[in-house]
Motif scaffolding. Sequence first.
Motif, PDB file in Angstrom:
ATOM      1  N   TYR A  36       4.803  -2.418   4.934  1.00  0.00           N
ATOM      2  CA  TYR A  36       4.455  -3.759   5.405  1.00  0.00           C
ATOM      3  C   TYR A  36       3.998  -4.625   4.226  1.00  0.00           C
ATOM      4  N   TYR A  37       3.033  -4.113   3.458  1.00  0.00           N
ATOM      5  CA  TYR A  37       2.502  -4.903   2.349  1.00  0.00           C
ATOM      6  C   TYR A  37       3.508  -5.076   1.224  1.00  0.00           C
ATOM      7  N   ASN A  48       6.663  -5.320   1.446  1.00  0.00           N
ATOM      8  CA  ASN A  48       7.595  -6.375   1.861  1.00  0.00           C
ATOM      9  C   ASN A  48       6.933  -7.739   1.865  1.00  0.00           C
ATOM     10  N   LYS A  49       5.705  -7.820   2.360  1.00  0.00           N
ATOM     11  CA  LYS A  49       5.000  -9.104   2.371  1.00  0.00           C
ATOM     12  C   LYS A  49       4.755  -9.606   0.950  1.00  0.00           C
ATOM     13  N   GLU A 105       7.495 -11.435  -0.919  1.00  0.00           N
ATOM     14  CA  GLU A 105       7.654 -12.842  -0.568  1.00  0.00           C
ATOM     15  C   GLU A 105       6.398 -13.612  -0.967  1.00  0.00           C
ATOM     16  N   TRP A 151      -0.518 -13.475   4.346  1.00  0.00           N
ATOM     17  CA  TRP A 151       0.017 -12.139   4.600  1.00  0.00           C
ATOM     18  C   TRP A 151      -1.065 -11.071   4.701  1.00  0.00           C
TER      19      TRP A 151
END
Length: 168
Positions: free
Chosen positions: A28-29, A31-32, A35, A85
């Motif tokens: 999750y992190y 990928n966040k 961006e 995020w």
Amino acid sequence: GTYILFQNEQGLFLMDQHAAEERIRYEYYYNKLSELTTSQKQLLVPYSLDVTRTELELINKYENKYLEFGFTFDEHGSLIAVPTWLRDDEFNESVLYLLDEFSHNRNVNIANYRDNLAKSISCKAAIKANQHLSINEVNKLVKDLSNAQFPYTCPHGRPTIVSITHYE
């Protein structure tokens, strides 16, 4: 409280609940952070960090660097805005990770930041040993792990699931 046990016609499966959630949170992190923007969410109530006086002085010293990553502090050193995020229970860990990087004069490059912060946050925030989960939490963990890109190990390489065949 540490392992979740499953069985089927092939044998027994042991899931390390900490390693499994760590993998889920890491992806999750990661990928966040790929961006990464400085878009922020304003906090309704300033968030007081759990830091020493020395750490607070260093945070103030690096205030402009923190702003580049989406963190804004008030005059007392409390967070008033954070990156969009970032999850609510991980403010302190993120600030301290960056403080360590800044105070060691490391050039915080985005690739290392992305990987190391994702690992650090995911480990600290993951389910701990002897934390008992409800059946709904177990089901969510299994579902989320099955959707992970690399579900078989945590980011540090520990297995999330071990199988023991009937023969073994």
